[in-house]
Design a protein around this motif. Structure first.
Motif, mmCIF file in Angstrom:
data_model
loop_
_atom_site.group_PDB
_atom_site.id
_atom_site.type_symbol
_atom_site.label_atom_id
_atom_site.label_comp_id
_atom_site.label_asym_id
_atom_site.label_seq_id
_atom_site.Cartn_x
_atom_site.Cartn_y
_atom_site.Cartn_z
ATOM 1 N N VAL A 9 43.299 38.680 37.228
ATOM 2 C CA VAL A 9 44.446 38.186 37.988
ATOM 3 C C VAL A 9 43.834 37.430 39.166
ATOM 4 C CG1 VAL A 9 46.300 38.913 39.554
ATOM 5 C CG2 VAL A 9 46.062 39.995 37.311
ATOM 6 N N TYR A 10 43.968 36.119 39.141
ATOM 7 C CA TYR A 10 43.252 35.300 40.132
ATOM 8 C C TYR A 10 44.191 34.896 41.265
ATOM 9 C CZ TYR A 10 39.926 31.969 42.013
ATOM 10 O OH TYR A 10 39.057 31.302 42.835
ATOM 11 N N LEU A 11 44.009 35.514 42.415
ATOM 12 C CA LEU A 11 44.854 35.192 43.577
ATOM 13 C C LEU A 11 43.954 34.758 44.735
ATOM 14 C CD1 LEU A 11 47.409 38.130 43.207
ATOM 15 C CD2 LEU A 11 47.839 35.713 42.752
ATOM 16 N N ASN A 12 43.093 33.808 44.413
ATOM 17 C CA ASN A 12 42.075 33.380 45.381
ATOM 18 C C ASN A 12 42.001 31.852 45.464
ATOM 19 O OD1 ASN A 12 40.035 33.829 47.207
ATOM 20 N ND2 ASN A 12 38.431 33.957 45.644
ATOM 21 N N CYS A 38 51.377 38.722 41.311
ATOM 22 C CA CYS A 38 51.567 39.261 42.671
ATOM 23 C C CYS A 38 51.890 40.744 42.593
ATOM 24 C CB CYS A 38 52.701 38.524 43.381
ATOM 25 S SG CYS A 38 52.327 36.808 43.729
ATOM 26 N N PHE A 39 52.768 41.082 41.666
ATOM 27 C CA PHE A 39 53.159 42.479 41.481
ATOM 28 C C PHE A 39 51.934 43.338 41.153
ATOM 29 C CE2 PHE A 39 54.451 46.131 39.035
ATOM 30 C CZ PHE A 39 55.541 46.621 39.741
ATOM 31 N N ARG A 40 51.123 42.842 40.218
ATOM 32 C CA ARG A 40 49.957 43.637 39.771
ATOM 33 C C ARG A 40 48.943 43.802 40.908
ATOM 34 N NH1 ARG A 40 50.680 45.300 34.907
ATOM 35 N NH2 ARG A 40 51.808 44.031 33.375
ATOM 36 N N ALA A 41 48.799 42.770 41.717
ATOM 37 C CA ALA A 41 47.835 42.853 42.823
ATOM 38 C C ALA A 41 48.273 43.916 43.829
ATOM 39 C CB ALA A 41 47.704 41.498 43.499
ATOM 40 N N VAL A 42 49.538 43.880 44.199
ATOM 41 C CA VAL A 42 50.010 44.845 45.209
ATOM 42 C C VAL A 42 49.971 46.265 44.637
ATOM 43 C CG1 VAL A 42 51.974 45.531 46.656
ATOM 44 C CG2 VAL A 42 51.346 43.115 46.455
ATOM 45 N N PHE A 77 57.938 37.084 47.900
ATOM 46 C CA PHE A 77 57.885 38.217 46.972
ATOM 47 C C PHE A 77 56.756 39.173 47.392
ATOM 48 C CE2 PHE A 77 56.908 39.877 42.559
ATOM 49 C CZ PHE A 77 58.088 40.574 42.409
ATOM 50 N N LEU A 78 55.615 38.591 47.772
ATOM 51 C CA LEU A 78 54.497 39.421 48.236
ATOM 52 C C LEU A 78 54.892 40.211 49.490
ATOM 53 C CD1 LEU A 78 51.346 37.143 47.797
ATOM 54 C CD2 LEU A 78 51.647 39.441 46.844
ATOM 55 N N PHE A 79 55.582 39.562 50.423
ATOM 56 C CA PHE A 79 56.025 40.274 51.636
ATOM 57 C C PHE A 79 56.854 41.501 51.256
ATOM 58 C CE2 PHE A 79 56.097 36.118 54.318
ATOM 59 C CZ PHE A 79 54.798 36.324 54.733
ATOM 60 N N ARG A 80 57.798 41.280 50.337
ATOM 61 C CA ARG A 80 58.692 42.392 49.964
ATOM 62 C C ARG A 80 57.897 43.529 49.316
ATOM 63 N NH1 ARG A 80 62.588 39.828 46.083
ATOM 64 N NH2 ARG A 80 63.345 41.954 45.836
ATOM 65 N N LEU A 81 56.966 43.150 48.436
ATOM 66 C CA LEU A 81 56.151 44.169 47.759
ATOM 67 C C LEU A 81 55.274 44.930 48.755
ATOM 68 C CD1 LEU A 81 55.033 41.998 44.705
ATOM 69 C CD2 LEU A 81 56.280 44.166 44.514
#
Ligand SMILES: Cc1ncc(COP(=O)(O)O)c(C=O)c1O
Length: 409
Positions: free
Chosen positions: A30-33, A396-400, A324-328
């Protein structure tokens, strides 16, 4: 609680989902970079391949290949780039590196006087910008301790626009170099407000747009700042160490480059091989030596993907992903002491979300072992970057979720 299926529903309604297929997604990751290094896309790979084929088939003849000459390849890619950043064709050039472009701009435009010797940056500036600025102060025999001014950050993550305005108005400032998006926190500075303030104060202003280009719409024609510079390896996906970019407002295009070289010559005169420097009419004059053709090819390919979407739609998707990330994060990580340091307001944030936690480094390593790639920045920041072109709500979900698990250990 937000569930995985909520994330998947958001993905199924994503009008830009088709772009993801154009990217080489690292297997099992999961690439969030993407604010560190954007992914390789098929058009970028194809454009590099085409250049390699040209090199194989035509070798040095490719410089003047009537089908696709290398000689003015930079200028052709730069014309497309200029349109992308809302500038006139001659105001943008793809050349050098971010830092070497800043050096060129300082060498050209920083002209200290006894009344105005100082350069203004911010206390959160990317180190390379600070290094470059200090070296130019020293070249002018000015002490950075006295003549490098820094706008302080009140919270260690963001810079107040009012504080920038106050320092722009203080006597003695000649030039300001500021980030469009602060690299640590992802704060988007109010560029129009600060550009107006710099003009009123008679301070020449340059924006470091490295964390903005490709994530936030830029319109230099409207902004009317003096200059800007940026990299192409983050949201522009042009590859590691890719050729960088710069914008110089046309009102400054009479300036002789501080650092001159033959690729900055008027193209029709370059091969006369004379020692007199006759600059190109536009920002092309700020080139120094031979162009980085393979990375220009990657940039050309990457830019074609921006033709398949538009920056306004990419920006809305990016804002939806970061929201979405903020909410998670609020739901799952706040209870473990993780604190969001990115401004919440859409007009005050760029493309990434930063969270502060005392164990940020260990968390980043722990989730990387699970295939979740984010980015750690000292002293204790995790940057999570969902790139609108290829990232998903599910990622995003998986990262959080993974950070949540790491924090429970
Ligand atoms: C905001 C910012 N400015 C400048 C730089 C330096 O860039 P370069 O290494 O391309 O010179 C970077 C690199 O990541 C950056 O993030």
């Amino acid at each position: 609680m937000i569930s995985l299926s909520d994330a998947q529903n958001l993905d199924s309604g994503d009008p830009l989902a088709h772009l993801r297929g154009a990217f080489c997604l690292p297997a099992g990751v999961v690439y969030l970079n993407g604010n560190s290094l954007g992914l390789l896309s098929a058009p970028a790979e194809a454009a590099i391949g085409a250049m390699i084929d040209q090199w194989k088939a035509k070798a040095g003849g490719a410089w003047m290949d009537p089908a696709d000459a290398w000689f003015d390849y930079t200028e052709r890619v730069s014309a497309r780039l200029a349109a992308f950043v809302g500038a006139e064709r001659g105001e943008v050039i793809a050349t050098g590196s971010t830092t070497s472009n800043l050096h060129q701009l300082l060498a050209t435009f920083y002209q200290p006087t006894p009344a105005r010797p100082a350069i203004l940056i911010d206390s959160l500036a990317f180190p390379s910008d600070a290094h470059a600025v200090q070296s130019h102060l020293r070249l002018h025999r000015l002490e950075p301790e006295t003549h490098l001014r820094k706008v302080a950050s009140r919270d260690g993550a963001t810079i107040d626009e009012a504080a920038i305005e106050a320092m722009l108005q203080a006597p003695g400032v000649s030039m300001a170099i500021l980030p469009a998006v602060v690299y640590g926190s992802g704060q988007l500075i109010d560029m129009p407000r600060i550009t107006r303030a710099a003009k009123q104060a008679g301070v020449m202003l340059g924006w470091d747009c490295s964390h903005a280009i490709g994530a936030v719409p830029l319109n230099f024609g409207k902004l009317d700042c003096d200059f800007a510079f940026w990299c192409h390896y983050k949201y522009m996906n042009a590859g590691p160490g890719a050729v960088a970019g710069m914008y110089v407002n046309q009102r400054h295009l009479t300036a002789n480059p501080g650092l001159a070289g033959w690729f900055g010559m008027d193209k029709s005169r370059q091969f006369l091989m004379q020692h007199t420097f006759e600059p190109a009419a536009g920002a092309g004059r700020f080139q120094v030596g031979s162009p980085h053709l393979l990375s220009l090819a990657a940039l050309r390919g990457s830019l074609s993907l921006f033709d398949r979407s538009d920056i306004a739609s990419l920006r809305s998707k990016s804002l939806a992903l970061t929201e979405f990330l903020f909410r998670l994060i609020d739901e799952r990580l706040a209870k473990h002491g993780a604190q969001i340091v990115t401004p919440r307001e859409p007009h005050r944030r760029g493309g990434h979300v930063s969270i502060a936690h005392e164990n940020a480094e260990q968390i980043c390593k722990a989730i990387a072992a699970e295939g979740i790639v984010t980015d750690f920045r000292r002293p204790g920041i995790i940057r999570i970057t969902p790139a609108a072109m290829y990232s998903t709500f599910e990622e995003c979900f998986r990262a959080v979720e993974a950070i949540d698990v790491a924090l429970q250990k």
